[in-house]
Write a protein that holds these residues in place. Structure first.
Motif, PDB file in Angstrom:
ATOM      1  N   THR A  42       0.832  -1.194   0.000  1.00 30.20           N
ATOM      2  CA  THR A  42       0.000   0.000   0.000  1.00 30.20           C
ATOM      3  C   THR A  42       0.869   1.248   0.000  1.00 30.20           C
ATOM      4  N   ILE A  43       0.533   2.216  -0.848  1.00 34.79           N
ATOM      5  CA  ILE A  43       1.195   3.520  -0.791  1.00 34.79           C
ATOM      6  C   ILE A  43       0.327   4.395   0.095  1.00 34.79           C
ATOM      7  N   VAL A  44       0.820   4.686   1.282  1.00 36.63           N
ATOM      8  CA  VAL A  44       0.070   5.443   2.277  1.00 36.63           C
ATOM      9  C   VAL A  44       0.404   6.925   2.112  1.00 36.63           C
ATOM     10  N   VAL A  45      -0.645   7.754   2.144  1.00 38.86           N
ATOM     11  CA  VAL A  45      -0.510   9.171   1.836  1.00 38.86           C
ATOM     12  C   VAL A  45      -0.854  10.024   3.050  1.00 38.86           C
ATOM     13  N   GLY A  46       0.058  10.920   3.405  1.00 42.79           N
ATOM     14  CA  GLY A  46      -0.219  11.925   4.414  1.00 42.79           C
ATOM     15  C   GLY A  46      -0.867  13.132   3.754  1.00 42.79           C
ATOM     16  N   SER A  47      -1.426  14.013   4.546  1.00 41.75           N
ATOM     17  CA  SER A  47      -2.127  15.186   4.026  1.00 41.75           C
ATOM     18  C   SER A  47      -1.438  16.467   4.462  1.00 41.75           C
ATOM     19  N   TYR A  48      -1.357  17.419   3.537  1.00 44.10           N
ATOM     20  CA  TYR A  48      -0.896  18.760   3.918  1.00 44.10           C
ATOM     21  C   TYR A  48      -1.845  19.785   3.325  1.00 44.10           C
ATOM     22  N   ASP A  49      -1.723  21.010   3.819  1.00 46.97           N
ATOM     23  CA  ASP A  49      -2.584  22.100   3.365  1.00 46.97           C
ATOM     24  C   ASP A  49      -1.874  22.847   2.239  1.00 46.97           C
TER      25      ASP A  49
END
Length: 173
Positions: free
Chosen positions: A55-62
């Motif tokens: 799985t390619i896990v994605v963090g979130s930014y603004d």
């Protein structure tokens, strides 16, 4: 069915060696559960759904903020077995998305808004390459060209991963 209220779990180390303990609370359709403030530890917050081997896990930014800060709700790795998750980060805060059953949009936030950015990048990679890509080739293309400012340095970061995705550079390579 589990009753609402405060629950306690007591662990006892019966050995002489120090024992490390990790615990997660998964959410469900009934609402979010949470640790008490005193018991909450803000590290190692990757959920079980994000712990898949490929799985390619994605963090979130603004992306709308000048400093491109990681979103407060974005989970922090690594996984319990020390694998580097998230792998990358993408815009996931205040993202305008289609509002179902209307002709309008609405602002949404979450890693579920960041993940489609990476999915789109992968779709573009598959389209511009002359032959099918393996999971390792896809992963390498996404991670190798991640932008590093923020985060600083060349090392994996526990909340940004390898950095912020760079669609243009990734598909040009």
């Amino acid at each position: 069915e589990v009753r609402a209220g405060s629950w306690s779990i007591v662990l006892e180390n019966v050995g002489t060696d120090t024992a490390e303990f990790h615990g997660w609370i998964e959410r469900d359709d009934a609402g979010s559960s949470q640790f008490s403030h005193a018991d909450n530890y803000p590290r190692f917050t990757i959920s079980s759904l994000a712990c898949g081997q490929n799985t390619i896990v994605v963090g979130s930014y603004d992306a709308t903020a000048g400093n491109l800060a990681i979103s407060t709700f974005s989970a922090e790795g690594p996984t319990r077995d020390r694998r580097r998750k998230p792998e990358v980060s993408a815009p996931g805060e205040s993202v305008f998305a289609a509002r179902s059953l209307t002709q309008t949009t609405m602002a949404k936030s979450g890693t579920s808004m960041a993940a489609p950015h990476v999915t789109g990048l992968i779709a573009l990679l598959m389209q511009v390459k002359s032959q099918p890509l393996t999971i390792d080739e896809i992963r390498n293309a996404v991670l190798r060209f991640a932008r590093r400012n923020p985060p600083e340095g060349n090392e994996w970061q526990s909340r940004y991963g390898a950095g912020r995705i760079d669609v243009v550079t990734s598909i040009r390579s």
